[in-house]
Design an enzyme around this catalytic site. Structure first.
Site, PDB file in Angstrom:
ATOM      1  N   CYS A 116      -8.142  56.760 -10.055  1.00  0.00           N
ATOM      2  CA  CYS A 116      -8.815  56.440  -8.814  1.00  0.00           C
ATOM      3  C   CYS A 116      -9.917  55.906  -8.737  1.00  0.00           C
ATOM      4  O   CYS A 116     -10.383  54.754  -7.856  1.00  0.00           O
ATOM      5  CB  CYS A 116      -8.855  57.481  -7.849  1.00  0.00           C
ATOM      6  SG  CYS A 116      -9.682  59.148  -8.862  1.00  0.00           S
TER       7      CYS A 116
ATOM      8  N   HIS B 239     -13.245  58.822  -1.916  1.00  0.00           N
ATOM      9  CA  HIS B 239     -14.419  58.630  -2.881  1.00  0.00           C
ATOM     10  C   HIS B 239     -15.399  57.698  -2.431  1.00  0.00           C
ATOM     11  O   HIS B 239     -15.046  56.761  -1.749  1.00  0.00           O
ATOM     12  CB  HIS B 239     -13.884  58.027  -4.234  1.00  0.00           C
ATOM     13  CG  HIS B 239     -13.207  59.076  -5.073  1.00  0.00           C
ATOM     14  ND1 HIS B 239     -12.983  60.337  -4.803  1.00  0.00           N
ATOM     15  CD2 HIS B 239     -12.484  59.140  -6.228  1.00  0.00           C
ATOM     16  CE1 HIS B 239     -12.154  61.209  -5.623  1.00  0.00           C
ATOM     17  NE2 HIS B 239     -12.002  60.175  -6.620  1.00  0.00           N
TER      18      HIS B 239
END
Lengths: 377, 377
Positions: free
Chosen positions: B172, B285
């Site tokens: 990710c 994130h």
């Protein structure tokens, strides 16, 4: 005061930590010795009802700072409030020019405009001002001091020299960063530093801490978050620091790291870049710092240097994944450093990555100011 | 399933944002056209009850991904559960070697050990596996693909070619970073990249998101936080990423950024260092990225390049201090970039600082995998 209860609520801080190895903190600082109580200075705390003002009192008490009297000063709005400090009752007084008559040391934390107005007034009346605002930090006639780093910048300023002076307390992010970076800089000379911060609510004051708590409750209850201080959702979120952004694209918080580092290290060539971010943490900052050195410095030597650095504790246990966290440095004096490792993106031992945590209100503000005051005695 | 309700609870995400300018997101992706439904592939979702597994289904539906049948696969523990997807009822089946008979495309997100065991079995049976684990990412025979960045790495792999294959979905953090860094790399060639991450709970799965919510409730009530997933307090705290730390001092999450960037860019010389930190945010994130270029690239050109980059939205309003936040990219396809500015610590226009946010479950995992699957058709 609402702020006080929040600042001290145990459940935000270490008291509720699950059992894990307790970091070894450095011994308590040596107490300042004053032979005669009547020689102890008179003190004023300006902005005593704020988060840092309250912490000034805690730190004065924790360190047995000697004083013969102490004035509690704040804005008109807070004047008249009652405070108990070291078993004595005080009434908060409104800050005026006359407040500084007979005051040896004034600890200021009431915002830049109050410092700009009353700092010079206090100096004229013979007071030594330790100012936590950014008002005078970059003034070339004002020392900008971290006692562990550059005490020599204020070596001619003492209580009893018969005249006032200004000394500036650096910004919280700068203090926390340089507490760890300076011992490495002294050994290997830092050429360039890339800093990314993880900054707590406390940097924006007690009201911001209260808003983070309120928003978090609201979000958990499915309600829209109250946005008075930051104008956006802070709970379960993070955002670029709320300081104004300058034409060069850096915000003022970031430029403090750039400029204050140069002044404190007395090195106008050191290259610094920073990205400052607010994270939903109450009162301690974290900083990810990438260092480039002029001279090689291996990670084991760096770790030893940091272990022996005053005011620094090393938490760097790779096997158990135990590194500094903001929670465990909250309400602590020492700055914690870990993740000390050779930077793979640089040749040989020319660079290191480190991760630093420090209490924003304590070493980032109040403690540093009172350590400065200790140097004045 | 508890996880599903948490993943979709509006109050963690944008729905409760106070009114602020809505970023202009890119147009929805072009829908994949299939002339005949009977030519649509058969699909299996492995790990369908997990956070990413559930997001696979959302993304398949959102993008009208064509399929003639879909198998819902999970561990024995979850087998027998009922699921409704696109108005059809499904029973979750236990994953076995036989599960892949007649399956054209299998989307895996059930952890590395499941991928290692069942990935090759599926390939043997003629299935093309898009694997979200780290099991095969650094295997030189397995393409590691971000469709906007290096689709050419998998150009010989198609449904209907009569044999199976493995394709790896990057980590990710790597996907989110390279979505923004690659367009700049293509123009100016990145020599070195210093990354600090602000990673959400979702990267550790739905249970971690639940623990963050539970801990936050407990801390607000003054109770000790439940620490099952992370073994420490996560609420109002942050910590070095929980991935194991390697002998070089980097954790595995950080080394993924280092190694996967080299493989995806097909550039074994690019220098990357990273510090990966978990912050108390639910599912998106953030990354602070410092770039050094071979060729000069000014910030206005960089901003224009990013505005035109597929899957990227620029939120970079200095005057109103409006930059990307994890909250506003949650449940969104695009990666948001802002704080685009010339790095003052480098000469001329040789470096930039940028700040990136992206949904960890979506572009960081499920969306990227399904974009890979679209390239297979």
């Amino acid at each position: 005061m609402a702020s006080l209860s929040l600042l001290r609520q145990n459940h935000f801080f270490s008291a509720t930590l699950p059992t894990r190895p307790k970091p070894k903190y450095a011994s308590p600082p040596a107490r300042v010795q004053m032979s005669l109580q009547q020689n102890a200075p008179t003190i004023a705390v300006v902005g005593v009802t704020g988060a840092v003002g309250q912490e000034f009192l805690s730190v004065l008490s924790d360190r047995d700072f000697p004083y013969s009297s102490i004035k509690m000063l704040a804005s008109k709005r807070s004047a008249g409030r009652h405070l108990t400090f070291e078993n004595k009752d005080y009434v908060v007084e409104e800050l005026t020019a006359e407040s500084f008559n007979g005051v040896d040391i004034a600890l200021f934390s009431a915002g830049g405009s109050i410092s700009k107005k009353f700092g010079p007034i206090a100096v004229d009346r013979g007071t030594i001002v330790v100012d936590n605002s950014s008002a005078f930090r970059m003034d070339e006639n004002v020392p900008l001091v971290i006692p562990e780093v550059n005490p020599e910048a204020m070596e001619n300023i003492k209580v009893g020299m018969g005249k006032g002076a200004l000394i500036a307390n650096p910004n919280c992010s700068t203090i926390i960063c340089l507490m760890a970076a300076t011992p490495l800089h002294r050994r290997a000379k830092v050429l360039r530093m890339v800093v990314s911060t993880y900054q707590a609510a406390s940097g924006a004051g007690a009201a911001a801490m209260e808003e983070l708590e309120l928003q978090t409750r609201e979000v958990l209850e499915g309600k829209p978050p109250t946005c008075n201080i930051f104008n956006r959702q802070y709970a379960f979120n993070l955002f670029s620091h709320n300081a104004p952004v300058l034409p060069n694209g850096y915000n003022e918080e970031e430029m403090k790291l750039v400029k204050e580092t140069r002044k404190i290290w007395n090195d106008k060539d050191v290259k610094v870049t920073a990205t400052c971010i607010r994270v939903p943490v109450m009162r301690a900052h974290a900083e990810s710092v990438n260092l480039q050195f002029e001279n090689p410095l291996d990670e084991d030597t760096a770790r030893d240097i940091l272990k022996n650095a005053p005011g620094v504790v090393v938490i760097d246990d790779r096997e158990s994944n135990n590194f500094p966290t903001p929670l465990e440095v909250s309400n602590k004096d020492d700055v914690a450093v870990g993740r000390i490792r050779r930077d793979l993106s640089q040749d040989g031992n020319q660079g290191l990555d480190i991760f630093i945590c420090g209490d924003q209100i304590r070493k980032g503000a109040a403690l540093n100011a009172i350590q400065i005051a200790e140097l004045l005695l």
